[in-house]
Design an enzyme around this catalytic site. Structure first.
Site, PDB file in Angstrom:
ATOM      1  N   LYS A  70       0.963  -1.027  -0.161  1.00 38.17           N
ATOM      2  CA  LYS A  70       0.061   0.105   0.032  1.00 38.17           C
ATOM      3  C   LYS A  70       0.886   1.321   0.058  1.00 38.17           C
ATOM      4  O   LYS A  70       1.806   1.390   0.895  1.00 38.17           O
ATOM      5  CB  LYS A  70      -0.668   0.046   1.362  1.00 38.17           C
ATOM      6  CG  LYS A  70      -1.775   1.394   1.137  1.00 38.17           C
ATOM      7  CD  LYS A  70      -2.536   1.310   2.853  1.00 38.17           C
ATOM      8  CE  LYS A  70      -1.620   1.604   3.984  1.00 38.17           C
ATOM      9  NZ  LYS A  70      -0.727   2.870   3.864  1.00 38.17           N
ATOM     10  N   ASP A 122      -5.550   0.088   8.851  1.00 40.98           N
ATOM     11  CA  ASP A 122      -5.182   0.126   7.244  1.00 40.98           C
ATOM     12  C   ASP A 122      -5.859  -0.957   6.586  1.00 40.98           C
ATOM     13  O   ASP A 122      -5.741  -1.046   5.499  1.00 40.98           O
ATOM     14  CB  ASP A 122      -3.689   0.253   6.919  1.00 40.98           C
ATOM     15  CG  ASP A 122      -2.997   1.516   7.280  1.00 40.98           C
ATOM     16  OD1 ASP A 122      -3.778   2.368   7.246  1.00 40.98           O
ATOM     17  OD2 ASP A 122      -1.593   1.788   7.216  1.00 40.98           O
TER      18      ASP A 122
END
Length: 282
Positions: free
Chosen positions: A9, A136
């Site tokens: 990410k 996240d």
């Protein structure tokens, strides 16, 4: 055996609007996902377990604390009779690197368990387990470019962002996220006086005009980040150069894959001990 990629990410932007009364920081981030990442496999069976292998496995911590196991246990609380099994994680991404590696691994575990148990990708129990696993994890459940806001619980729709050619560089030095946020020095309920808003609505403009508000505090925690940024900035055709997440991984964007590959070679020649990966962000 079932298998899933767990892509890195990358926070193309990361704006800190302030700190909430619950202690979490209020964020606004345009997130994309790289071709580089970990790989997670699942062999169905009666017992839940994980084996971690790969070049960064040693840094991944104890198996029973792995976010893959945490996510699986949380989903098992949501879904009665959930079929589980043995996970095998091939760990390629650096740890504590601002790439959401553990979160992406956990999201991959939820996708694998959904496939094994016939759960729809939009089953709310998956989202619930993702939120409980870590801030996240929700944005990593469907890894395509989108906006993440709040403490990670607000995830926007896919942006349809055109692929971006990039080089990711990590100096192989971990950066603890709490230490970086502590450098901001925001009290509970306080706005970030340095917040300048988003400055754009179009994703391409947002990337161009955006910033990472954690970059300056991360430099105090791990000064080598400055060298990483400079090393990328002097590569030919680098456009945007920025840190991802809370660091220490930084990225540079390039007009095409050839420029990115040349830049990666240049960085490797200068600092062969660093983790350097040319990739595509989507």
């Amino acid at each position: 055996m079932l298998a899933e990629r767990a892509p890195a990410k990358v926070n193309l932007t990361l704006h800190v609007r302030g700190r909430r009364e619950d202690g979490y920081h209020d964020l606004f981030s345009l997130v994309a996902f790289a071709g580089a990442g970990d790989r997670l496999e699942l062999v169905p069976g009666p017992d839940l377990s994980i084996a971690v292998e790969g070049p960064t496995a040693v840094s991944a911590g104890p198996d029973d604390e792995n976010l893959v196991i945490k996510a699986a246990r949380l989903l098992a609380r949501e879904v009665a009779g959930l079929r589980l099994g043995a996970f095998r994680l091939l760990k390629r991404l650096p740890v504590a690197a601002g790439l959401g590696g553990g979160s992406s691994d956990a999201a991959a575990a939820l996708r694998l368990l959904a496939r094994l148990n016939g759960l729809a990708p939009d089953d709310p129990r998956l989202s619930s387990a993702a939120r409980a696993t870590g801030s996240d994890v929700p944005v990593c459940l469907d890894p395509v470019a989108r906006i993440m806001a709040g403490a990670g619980e607000r995830v926007g729709p896919p942006l349809g962002l055109a692929p971006r050619f990039a080089v990711l560089v990590n100096p192989r030095r971990p950066v603890p996220t709490p230490s970086v946020f502590a450098q901001l020095g925001l009290a509970k309920g306080a706005a970030n006086p340095a917040d300048r808003g988003e400055g754009a609505d179009d994703p391409a403009d947002l990337i161009l005009k955006g910033r990472n508000d954690l970059q300056a505090p991360a430099l105090f925690v791990q000064p080598v980040i400055g060298e990483v940024l400079w090393t990328l900035a002097v590569t030919p055709q680098a456009t945007i150069v920025r840190m991802s997440g809370s660091g220490a991984t930084c990225f540079a964007l390039y007009p095409d894959c050839h420029a990115a590959a040349r830049a990666a070679r240049q960085v490797r020649l200068r600092r062969p001990e660093w983790w350097v990966v040319p990739t595509v962000l989507r």
